[in-house]
Design an enzyme around this catalytic site. Structure first.
Site, PDB file in Angstrom:
ATOM      1  N   LYS A  55       0.842  -1.200   0.000  1.00 57.64           N
ATOM      2  CA  LYS A  55       0.000   0.000   0.000  1.00 57.64           C
ATOM      3  C   LYS A  55       0.876   1.249   0.000  1.00 57.64           C
ATOM      4  O   LYS A  55       0.631   2.194  -0.752  1.00 57.64           O
ATOM      5  CB  LYS A  55      -0.911   0.009   1.236  1.00 57.64           C
ATOM      6  CG  LYS A  55      -2.104  -0.919   1.094  1.00 57.64           C
ATOM      7  CD  LYS A  55      -2.827  -1.153   2.420  1.00 57.64           C
ATOM      8  CE  LYS A  55      -3.886  -2.226   2.230  1.00 57.64           C
ATOM      9  NZ  LYS A  55      -4.450  -2.749   3.471  1.00 57.64           N
ATOM     10  N   GLN A  99      -4.859  -1.528   9.656  1.00 60.33           N
ATOM     11  CA  GLN A  99      -4.773  -2.860   9.043  1.00 60.33           C
ATOM     12  C   GLN A  99      -5.416  -3.899   9.973  1.00 60.33           C
ATOM     13  O   GLN A  99      -5.049  -4.008  11.144  1.00 60.33           O
ATOM     14  CB  GLN A  99      -3.300  -3.214   8.785  1.00 60.33           C
ATOM     15  CG  GLN A  99      -3.084  -4.525   8.065  1.00 60.33           C
ATOM     16  CD  GLN A  99      -3.602  -4.513   6.625  1.00 60.33           C
ATOM     17  OE1 GLN A  99      -3.401  -3.573   5.881  1.00 60.33           O
ATOM     18  NE2 GLN A  99      -4.287  -5.581   6.244  1.00 60.33           N
ATOM     19  N   ASP A 122     -11.414   3.034   4.136  1.00 61.27           N
ATOM     20  CA  ASP A 122     -11.782   1.615   4.063  1.00 61.27           C
ATOM     21  C   ASP A 122     -13.303   1.431   4.058  1.00 61.27           C
ATOM     22  O   ASP A 122     -13.793   0.341   3.745  1.00 61.27           O
ATOM     23  CB  ASP A 122     -11.212   0.878   5.293  1.00 61.27           C
ATOM     24  CG  ASP A 122     -10.124  -0.113   4.925  1.00 61.27           C
ATOM     25  OD1 ASP A 122      -9.996  -0.434   3.724  1.00 61.27           O
ATOM     26  OD2 ASP A 122      -9.418  -0.577   5.843  1.00 61.27           O
TER      27      ASP A 122
END
Ligand code: NAD
Length: 298
Positions: A55, A99, A122
């Protein structure tokens, strides 16, 4: 029997990243700063480390700023909430991603709830889940948004099509169903307690498999010509001793003789997830900076 068209997620993701990079350059020019994505990793899970590195690299390659925060596996929840709070208030940070999975002693829902919804790239915060359910602009989880982009690219309008989503997770299955509904599909969500799954799937013009069971969906479950999106990423023993390989939730070899179009694993949905994360970040940057932006151009 025919041979399905292969839906090239890898190629589509490359194109999307290039469009994001163009928008990121224009944003830097207009805002006088780069769009920024912060990724927070707790612990040393090797798979999570790989994702976070990837990422970061792709964020920088798109011309955006990448901020990485790593906490040890035994960090307490308050420390993590402190990092999230700082990132919420940092004007250089447009998107925040924590994460998952978090270590067992942390409450994932509480941590997600602490992220400013307008930086929640997200799309996991309940405010964004609610926005998606009610049709308001917000942030949509990256993997299902990537799937809908591939479907629209393959089929054009999805209106009136029968769609079956296998899996009801908050990360993939449920937002996938909402997105298909928003495109006027007739949507069925199947899951571990669904009866006669093969019969349910056979009615579908669109099948999205997000289960985590290698090769579960067989050719004879599919309506001929169906479009199949395989979200599953499963590691199974490879041909060579000691080696592994990735397979999806769909038995690709047989299914591709019945489907009209199908995503491969790897190279289908997988590469879309980070590309969509970068897309969501550049959208967040424009919204946070109060700059007009045509999101449909992405
Ligand atoms: P999950 O474990 O949270 O959910 C799996 C779902 O499958 C559950 O809702 C369950 O009801 C359903 N299920 C389980 N067994 C079933 C059965 N026998 N029949 C029908 N349904 C059944 O998983 P998830 O996070 O949604 O991920 C699903 C898969 O997608 C995994 O393989 C994961 O690795 C993959 N994934 C890929 C990406 C990507 O970037 N491509 C992103 C997220 C997840």
């Amino acid at each position: 029997m025919g041979q399905a068209a292969i839906i090239d997620g890898k190629g589509f993701a490359e194109g999307l990243r290039a469009r994001v990079a163009d928008c990121a350059a224009a944003f830097t020019h207009k805002a006088g700063r780069k769009a920024g994505l912060a990724v927070v990793l707790v612990g040393e899970d090797p798979a999570s480390q790989v994702y976070v590195r990837s990422k970061g690299k792709q964020t920088v390659a798109c011309g955006m700023a990448s901020f990485e925060h790593t906490l040890p596996a035994d960090a307490d929840e308050a420390q993590l909430l402190g990092v999230v709070d700082r990132l919420n208030r940092d004007p250089a940070v447009d998107g925040i991603l924590v994460q998952l999975p978090l270590p067992a002693h942390m409450d994932e829902q509480k941590v997600i709830a602490a992220i400013n919804p307008d930086k929640d790239v997200d799309g996991f915060h309940v405010v964004n889940v609610g926005r998606l359910a009610t049709g308001l602009p917000g942030f949509v989880p990256c993997t299902p948004l990537g799937c809908i982009m591939l479907l629209q690219h393959t089929l054009g309008s999805l209106a009136g099509l029968n769609a079956v989503v296998i899996g009801r997770s908050n990360i993939v299955g449920k937002p996938m169903a909402q997105l298909l509904l928003a495109q006027s599909c007739t949507v069925t969500i199947a899951h571990s307690r669904t009866r006669d799954l093969s019969e349910v799937v056979r009615r579908a013009d669109i099948v999205v498999a997000a289960v985590g069971r290698p090769d579960m969906v067989k050719a004879d479950w599919l309506k001929p010509g169906a479009t199949v999106i395989d979200v599953g990423i499963n590691r199974v023993p490879g041909a060579e001793a000691g080696k592994t390989r990735l397979v999806g939730d769909v038995d690709f070899a047989s299914a591709s003789t019945v489907a009209g179009a199908i995503t491969p694993v790897p190279g289908g949905v997988g590469p879309m997830t980070i590309a969509v994360l970068l897309r969501n970040t550049i959208v967040a940057a424009h919204r946070n900076a109060g700059l007009a932006f045509d999101e449909s151009a992405l």
